[in-house]
Design a protein around this motif. Structure first.
Motif, PDB file in Angstrom:
ATOM      1  N   GLN A  47       0.844  -1.190   0.000  1.00 39.88           N
ATOM      2  CA  GLN A  47       0.000   0.000   0.000  1.00 39.88           C
ATOM      3  C   GLN A  47       0.884   1.246   0.000  1.00 39.88           C
ATOM      4  O   GLN A  47       1.626   1.494   0.949  1.00 39.88           O
ATOM      5  CB  GLN A  47      -0.925  -0.010   1.219  1.00 39.88           C
ATOM      6  N   SER A  81      -7.646  -4.259  -3.896  1.00 40.56           N
ATOM      7  CA  SER A  81      -6.709  -4.926  -2.997  1.00 40.56           C
ATOM      8  C   SER A  81      -7.320  -6.221  -2.461  1.00 40.56           C
ATOM      9  O   SER A  81      -8.542  -6.412  -2.498  1.00 40.56           O
ATOM     10  CB  SER A  81      -6.336  -3.998  -1.841  1.00 40.56           C
ATOM     11  N   SER A 141      -1.176  -6.639   4.358  1.00 45.66           N
ATOM     12  CA  SER A 141      -0.933  -5.352   3.705  1.00 45.66           C
ATOM     13  C   SER A 141       0.178  -4.645   4.457  1.00 45.66           C
ATOM     14  O   SER A 141       0.181  -4.608   5.695  1.00 45.66           O
ATOM     15  CB  SER A 141      -2.211  -4.505   3.715  1.00 45.66           C
TER      16      SER A 141
END
Length: 355
Positions: A170, A201, A215
């Protein structure tokens, strides 16, 4: 991996496909390098498979292409190359020595592939464990912005009873654009901006097969903690590979038909509204009656062709699967957006001819 007991270099050893996904310049290659350096400490063989290196540049020209129905990831040249990567991975798992050199008809960059798989093939001289016993980690480095792209990797993992996990990097778009501009061959900024809108995502709550996903924020530098999380994710995935798929072809086809019917119905209703708006706009621009009839006929024919193509893609081409909870509204919206542009072109052409 009982089905591959005789495969040299893989044999009975565990293996894992780790998907690194995120925007261009989010730091996927940097993360892959850190994992490659840390892998020997765990007794793992590892290699990175960067799609940008494996897939020739000309194939990426179709990266933004869509079919007439607006369904992403159609049979463009780019998608065919992506599928070739997965085929080569499967062949490598079955027989590493024979698959180290690609066949002449393979569309991938052969030199890049050989560089990628070189390390696992000679790791018996590096690791303390014999090559046939050391776990193998394959890092797939690409944007993977649609779930369907990642699902194809999961299918491969399930076929060979491999571990499967995903790391979503991210990173804010401004940082990605800034990093991209420092590259020797930067991609166009508008491609990155467009991918922000497309990128979905990993979502374990929606797709159960994405459970092994984490993430990490890569706007700044990767931390030791980040690498530790990734290594623990891979370790867990190596120990818990997905079960082989059960043949449920009939149910899958029934689900596909149901999905296609819903998408086409919603798209048809939206297209009708677009046509009504176009006819209203034409009247407001004082288009002659004869051209109004022509406009109606052109829009109607365009809609019929469009919906036929959309249904065909949904039934025969789109890589949907039963495990995916298809977002009908989202797919229909993408399709309607494509028809909107077709309608706009027809309307502007007719109005121009009227003036």
């Amino acid at each position: 991996m009982a089905a591959h007991e005789g495969a040299a270099g893989v044999g009975r050893s565990a293996a894992c496909l780790c998907v690194l996904c995120g925007l261009p310049a989010a730091g996927k290659s940097s993360l892959a390098l850190r994992v490659l350096r840390a892998a020997p400490q765990r007794g793992w063989r590892a290699c990175a498979l960067p799609y940008d290196d494996l897939i020739p540049g000309h194939a990426f020209h179709t990266r933004g292409a869509q079919g007439a129905g607006g369904i992403p990831n159609n049979h463009t040249e780019w998608r065919l190359h992506r599928q070739a990567v997965l085929r080569c991975i499967g062949q490598f798992l079955e027989n590493p020595q024979l698959s180290a050199q690609l066949p002449a008809d393979c569309p991938l960059n052969k030199a890049a592939w050989e560089r990628c798989v070189e390390a696992p093939l000679r790791c018996d001289a590096v690791h303390r464990s014999p090559a046939g016993q050391a776990p193998l980690v394959l890092l797939l480095d690409d944007n993977f912005y649609y779930p369907s792209m990642r699902y194809e990797v999961y299918q491969l993992a399930r076929k060979y009873s491999l571990g499967f996990c995903q790391v979503y990097l991210q990173c804010d778009v401004e940082s990605c654009i800034s990093r991209n501009q420092t590259r020797s061959e930067p991609i166009p900024t508008d491609v990155i901006v467009e991918m922000v809108n497309r990128l979905e995502s990993p979502n374990p709550q929606k797709y159960s097969w994405e459970t092994n996903s984490i993430s990490i924020n890569t706007t700044g530098d990767l931390s030791t903690c980040d690498i530790q999380r990734v290594m623990e994710l891979i370790s867990c995935s190596l120990s818990n590979p997905p079960s082989p798929a059960v043949d449920n072809t009939e149910q899958r086809e029934a689900d596909r038909l149901k999905c296609a019917t819903s998408v086409v119905h919603q798209t048809d209703q939206a297209c009708r509204r677009h046509i009504s708006e176009a006819m209203k706009t034409a009247r407001e621009n004082h288009v002659a009656p004869e051209q109004m009839r022509s406009l109606a006929a052109q829009l109607s024919a365009s809609k019929a062709t469009f919906l036929h193509s959309l249904r065909r893609q949904l039934l025969h081409e789109a890589p949907f699967a039963q495990e995916e909870d298809i977002d009908v509204d989202r797919v229909a919206k993408r399709a309607v957006d494509v028809f909107y542009h077709e309608k706009k072109e027809i309307l502007l052409r007719v109005i121009g001819e009227n003036q």
